[in-house]
Motif scaffolding. Structure first.
Motif, PDB file in Angstrom:
ATOM      1  N   GLN A  46       0.826  -1.208   0.000  1.00 58.61           N
ATOM      2  CA  GLN A  46       0.000   0.000   0.000  1.00 58.61           C
ATOM      3  C   GLN A  46       0.861   1.260   0.000  1.00 58.61           C
ATOM      4  O   GLN A  46       0.511   2.257  -0.644  1.00 58.61           O
ATOM      5  N   THR A  47       1.989   1.216   0.687  1.00 57.38           N
ATOM      6  CA  THR A  47       2.909   2.359   0.697  1.00 57.38           C
ATOM      7  C   THR A  47       3.495   2.591  -0.693  1.00 57.38           C
ATOM      8  O   THR A  47       3.592   3.736  -1.164  1.00 57.38           O
ATOM      9  N   ILE A  48       3.882   1.507  -1.360  1.00 64.01           N
ATOM     10  CA  ILE A  48       4.404   1.610  -2.728  1.00 64.01           C
ATOM     11  C   ILE A  48       3.337   2.206  -3.641  1.00 64.01           C
ATOM     12  O   ILE A  48       3.604   3.106  -4.449  1.00 64.01           O
ATOM     13  N   LEU A  49       2.127   1.702  -3.511  1.00 64.61           N
ATOM     14  CA  LEU A  49       1.014   2.181  -4.328  1.00 64.61           C
ATOM     15  C   LEU A  49       0.787   3.674  -4.099  1.00 64.61           C
ATOM     16  O   LEU A  49       0.599   4.448  -5.049  1.00 64.61           O
ATOM     17  N   ASP A  78      -7.227  -5.485  -9.135  1.00 60.18           N
ATOM     18  CA  ASP A  78      -7.098  -6.483 -10.203  1.00 60.18           C
ATOM     19  C   ASP A  78      -7.664  -5.959 -11.519  1.00 60.18           C
ATOM     20  O   ASP A  78      -7.095  -6.187 -12.593  1.00 60.18           O
ATOM     21  N   ALA A  79      -8.795  -5.256 -11.431  1.00 62.83           N
ATOM     22  CA  ALA A  79      -9.397  -4.689 -12.639  1.00 62.83           C
ATOM     23  C   ALA A  79      -8.461  -3.656 -13.258  1.00 62.83           C
ATOM     24  O   ALA A  79      -8.309  -3.581 -14.488  1.00 62.83           O
ATOM     25  N   ALA A  80      -7.810  -2.864 -12.417  1.00 62.60           N
ATOM     26  CA  ALA A  80      -6.886  -1.843 -12.911  1.00 62.60           C
ATOM     27  C   ALA A  80      -5.663  -2.472 -13.565  1.00 62.60           C
ATOM     28  O   ALA A  80      -5.107  -1.927 -14.524  1.00 62.60           O
ATOM     29  N   PHE A  81      -5.263  -3.639 -13.060  1.00 62.60           N
ATOM     30  CA  PHE A  81      -4.071  -4.311 -13.588  1.00 62.60           C
ATOM     31  C   PHE A  81      -4.214  -4.585 -15.086  1.00 62.60           C
ATOM     32  O   PHE A  81      -3.270  -4.430 -15.858  1.00 62.60           O
ATOM     33  N   ASP A  82      -5.413  -4.996 -15.505  1.00 64.96           N
ATOM     34  CA  ASP A  82      -5.661  -5.323 -16.911  1.00 64.96           C
ATOM     35  C   ASP A  82      -6.411  -4.222 -17.655  1.00 64.96           C
ATOM     36  O   ASP A  82      -6.884  -4.424 -18.767  1.00 64.96           O
ATOM     37  N   SER A  83      -6.511  -3.067 -17.022  1.00 65.10           N
ATOM     38  CA  SER A  83      -7.309  -1.983 -17.586  1.00 65.10           C
ATOM     39  C   SER A  83      -6.665  -1.373 -18.833  1.00 65.10           C
ATOM     40  O   SER A  83      -5.444  -1.394 -19.014  1.00 65.10           O
ATOM     41  N   ASP A  84      -7.521  -0.820 -19.696  1.00 65.73           N
ATOM     42  CA  ASP A  84      -7.032  -0.057 -20.843  1.00 65.73           C
ATOM     43  C   ASP A  84      -6.595   1.346 -20.423  1.00 65.73           C
ATOM     44  O   ASP A  84      -6.021   2.084 -21.226  1.00 65.73           O
ATOM     45  N   ASP A  85      -6.906   1.691 -19.186  1.00 65.54           N
ATOM     46  CA  ASP A  85      -6.477   2.979 -18.641  1.00 65.54           C
ATOM     47  C   ASP A  85      -4.983   2.880 -18.337  1.00 65.54           C
ATOM     48  O   ASP A  85      -4.562   2.198 -17.401  1.00 65.54           O
ATOM     49  N   GLY A  86      -4.188   3.555 -19.136  1.00 64.57           N
ATOM     50  CA  GLY A  86      -2.738   3.453 -18.995  1.00 64.57           C
ATOM     51  C   GLY A  86      -2.228   3.880 -17.638  1.00 64.57           C
ATOM     52  O   GLY A  86      -1.290   3.276 -17.099  1.00 64.57           O
ATOM     53  N   ASP A  87      -2.842   4.912 -17.058  1.00 67.75           N
ATOM     54  CA  ASP A  87      -2.394   5.380 -15.745  1.00 67.75           C
ATOM     55  C   ASP A  87      -2.670   4.334 -14.669  1.00 67.75           C
ATOM     56  O   ASP A  87      -1.809   4.027 -13.840  1.00 67.75           O
ATOM     57  N   ALA A  88      -3.891   3.784 -14.687  1.00 66.66           N
ATOM     58  CA  ALA A  88      -4.264   2.797 -13.664  1.00 66.66           C
ATOM     59  C   ALA A  88      -3.410   1.540 -13.773  1.00 66.66           C
ATOM     60  O   ALA A  88      -2.848   1.063 -12.778  1.00 66.66           O
ATOM     61  N   SER A  89      -3.301   1.001 -14.991  1.00 62.17           N
ATOM     62  CA  SER A  89      -2.516  -0.224 -15.155  1.00 62.17           C
ATOM     63  C   SER A  89      -1.034   0.041 -14.902  1.00 62.17           C
ATOM     64  O   SER A  89      -0.327  -0.803 -14.340  1.00 62.17           O
ATOM     65  N   GLY A  90      -0.570   1.227 -15.279  1.00 63.28           N
ATOM     66  CA  GLY A  90       0.836   1.561 -15.056  1.00 63.28           C
ATOM     67  C   GLY A  90       1.181   1.630 -13.583  1.00 63.28           C
ATOM     68  O   GLY A  90       2.254   1.170 -13.158  1.00 63.28           O
ATOM     69  N   ILE A  91       0.276   2.201 -12.789  1.00 64.50           N
ATOM     70  CA  ILE A  91       0.509   2.284 -11.346  1.00 64.50           C
ATOM     71  C   ILE A  91       0.572   0.890 -10.734  1.00 64.50           C
ATOM     72  O   ILE A  91       1.493   0.568  -9.971  1.00 64.50           O
ATOM     73  N   ILE A  92      -0.401   0.037 -11.077  1.00 63.64           N
ATOM     74  CA  ILE A  92      -0.443  -1.305 -10.479  1.00 63.64           C
ATOM     75  C   ILE A  92       0.751  -2.134 -10.927  1.00 63.64           C
ATOM     76  O   ILE A  92       1.385  -2.827 -10.121  1.00 63.64           O
ATOM     77  N   GLN A  93       1.075  -2.071 -12.205  1.00 63.22           N
ATOM     78  CA  GLN A  93       2.213  -2.855 -12.686  1.00 63.22           C
ATOM     79  C   GLN A  93       3.523  -2.363 -12.076  1.00 63.22           C
ATOM     80  O   GLN A  93       4.413  -3.163 -11.769  1.00 63.22           O
ATOM     81  N   ALA A  95       3.736  -1.022  -9.095  1.00 62.98           N
ATOM     82  CA  ALA A  95       3.707  -1.484  -7.706  1.00 62.98           C
ATOM     83  C   ALA A  95       4.064  -2.965  -7.617  1.00 62.98           C
ATOM     84  O   ALA A  95       4.779  -3.389  -6.700  1.00 62.98           O
ATOM     85  N   VAL A  96       3.566  -3.753  -8.572  1.00 66.05           N
ATOM     86  CA  VAL A  96       3.881  -5.182  -8.602  1.00 66.05           C
ATOM     87  C   VAL A  96       5.384  -5.394  -8.772  1.00 66.05           C
ATOM     88  O   VAL A  96       5.994  -6.221  -8.087  1.00 66.05           O
ATOM     89  N   GLU A  97       5.986  -4.635  -9.675  1.00 66.55           N
ATOM     90  CA  GLU A  97       7.429  -4.772  -9.908  1.00 66.55           C
ATOM     91  C   GLU A  97       8.224  -4.413  -8.649  1.00 66.55           C
ATOM     92  O   GLU A  97       9.112  -5.163  -8.230  1.00 66.55           O
ATOM     93  N   GLU A  98       7.886  -3.284  -8.041  1.00 67.86           N
ATOM     94  CA  GLU A  98       8.642  -2.850  -6.865  1.00 67.86           C
ATOM     95  C   GLU A  98       8.426  -3.797  -5.687  1.00 67.86           C
ATOM     96  O   GLU A  98       9.370  -4.140  -4.966  1.00 67.86           O
ATOM     97  N   PHE A  99       7.182  -4.236  -5.503  1.00 66.86           N
ATOM     98  CA  PHE A  99       6.915  -5.161  -4.401  1.00 66.86           C
ATOM     99  C   PHE A  99       7.602  -6.501  -4.649  1.00 66.86           C
ATOM    100  O   PHE A  99       8.125  -7.123  -3.715  1.00 66.86           O
ATOM    101  N   GLY A 100       7.601  -6.949  -5.904  1.00 66.11           N
ATOM    102  CA  GLY A 100       8.298  -8.191  -6.237  1.00 66.11           C
ATOM    103  C   GLY A 100       9.778  -8.106  -5.900  1.00 66.11           C
ATOM    104  O   GLY A 100      10.375  -9.062  -5.388  1.00 66.11           O
ATOM    105  N   ALA A 137       3.091 -10.510  -8.413  1.00 65.71           N
ATOM    106  CA  ALA A 137       4.223 -10.057  -7.596  1.00 65.71           C
ATOM    107  C   ALA A 137       5.033 -11.251  -7.093  1.00 65.71           C
ATOM    108  O   ALA A 137       6.272 -11.216  -7.072  1.00 65.71           O
ATOM    109  N   ILE A 138       4.328 -12.314  -6.698  1.00 65.29           N
ATOM    110  CA  ILE A 138       5.016 -13.534  -6.258  1.00 65.29           C
ATOM    111  C   ILE A 138       5.815 -14.121  -7.418  1.00 65.29           C
ATOM    112  O   ILE A 138       6.977 -14.515  -7.265  1.00 65.29           O
ATOM    113  N   GLY A 139       5.179 -14.165  -8.592  1.00 67.13           N
ATOM    114  CA  GLY A 139       5.875 -14.676  -9.770  1.00 67.13           C
ATOM    115  C   GLY A 139       7.095 -13.847 -10.117  1.00 67.13           C
ATOM    116  O   GLY A 139       8.155 -14.384 -10.474  1.00 67.13           O
TER     117      GLY A 139
END
Length: 353
Positions: A46-49, A78-93, A95-100, A137-139
């Motif tokens: 959540q802090t990363i996000l 999860d919806a944002a992760f696959d969203s066509d909204d570049g900002d939303a998906s970019g933020i989640i992806q 966060a996933v990279e940094e948390f990973g 993130a686990i992957g």
């Protein structure tokens, strides 16, 4: 003979269980910045996000609006992760990279600990595992570890984490206690929720209990009610009585056994040494003993005295993987929640030499 058997299993928080030795659990590794595990917790994500949202928030273009990061649901993330909204998906992806990266770093540090060396396999449970972004993130952490030459197999826990914490209870007690029975009662206690369930053993399908499954469960979000400790115990006992009645009505023959996963360091007598600060009331008091309290409420099941056995919640969640971790000698579990639950196991048989 029956009394001897009963006495022999009433060791809560035991280091030796029927299928595994527990090398350690709930270890707290610190450095100059604090506890290592806190960097791979729900709060860390959540802090990363939040940090990734700040630049867009200043431009008033935050795709999540004014909702605090801690209050965004897993479904929405999860919806944002696959969203066509570049900002939303970019933020989640992002966060996933940094948390990973952080999760991989935490695992590297764990693997240097004395009782985590030679770990071949780690399963990751906890609430984050039950999400697309959590699984990614686990992957990602697994790929980072492999890229760095660290030979450890990292996988999401097989069962839904809400059920893994119940299913694992079947591996707390020796097989003889289940003779002539087809199910057990299990409890998973957390800082927000308490779950209780009937776990069907399905030993006719799989003697190793790999087919054990939750038949029915009850959920109480105690954090919303802020109960006193005694009220929480009474509520839990009521949930268990309801489940026992439902199981018997359905034709099940539950064993006179209740397995409990609870946060903290569990003493042999069932007391909690530390780590239960998020539970309602003072569960670490020397005057409080949850197994004994439950036996007061449910002294018998059928014609037998009730046996209650308690262990750390991360341990119990990890035990749900016992049938599937037989190709490894040393393996562990991490549970991503408010903190980072952890346990390391050594298989007592069937592992690699």
């Amino acid at each position: 003979m029956a009394e001897t058997k009963t006495a022999s299993i009433i060791t809560h928080g035991a280091s030796r269980l029927p299928s595994v030795e527990i090398d350690n659990y709930n270890i707290e590794i610190k450095d100059d910045d604090g506890f290592i595990g806190d960097r791979a917790s729900k709060r860390a994500f959540q802090t990363i996000l939040d940090d990734l949202r700040k630049p867009l928030r200043k431009l008033k273009k935050d795709p999540f609006g004014d909702v605090p990061s801690a209050e965004i649901s897993k479904k929405k993330l999860d919806a944002a992760f696959d969203s066509d909204d570049g900002d939303a998906s970019g933020i989640i992806q992002g966060a996933v990279e940094e948390f990973g990266q952080q999760l991989a770093g935490v695992i590297k540090r764990f693997l240097k600990a004395k009782n985590w060396k030679d770990t071949e396999h780690i399963v990751v449970g906890g609430g984050m595992r039950d999400s697309k972004y959590g699984a990614r993130a686990i992957g990602r952490a697994g790929v980072i570890l492999k890229s760095d030459g660290i030979k450890v197999d990292l996988q999401p826990i097989r069962n839904h984490p809400d059920e893994a914490g119940l299913i694992g209870a079947v591996h707390l007690a020796p097989a003889w206690i289940f003779q002539a029975h087809d199910s057990i009662l299990a409890v998973d206690i957390g800082g927000t929720n308490i779950r209780a369930g009937v776990v069907e053993l399905n030993t006719k399908k799989a003697p190793d209990m790999s087919k054990a499954a939750v038949w029915k469960k009850e959920l109480w979000r105690h954090a919303d009610d802020s109960p006193k400790r005694d009220e929480a115990v009474k509520k839990l006992a009521g949930m268990l009585k309801k489940l026992i009645a439902a199981a018997e009505k359905e034709g099940f023959k539950p064993a006179p056994f209740i397995g409990i996963g609870c946060p903290g360091m569990i003493e042999p007598d069932g007391a909690i040494d530390r780590g239960a600060q998020n539970l309602p009331g003072n569960w670490e008091s020397s005057k409080f003993n949850l197994p004994s309290e439950l036996i007061e409420h449910i002294p018998t099941m059928g014609d037998h005295d009730t046996v209650v056995l308690m262990h750390n919640d991360a341990v119990v969640q990890g035990l749900s993987e016992v049938p599937f971790a037989q190709d490894f000698k040393h393996w562990g579990v991490l549970t991503i929640g408010t903190g980072l639950g952890n346990a390391r196991f050594t298989n007592r048989s069937n592992g690699k030499d």
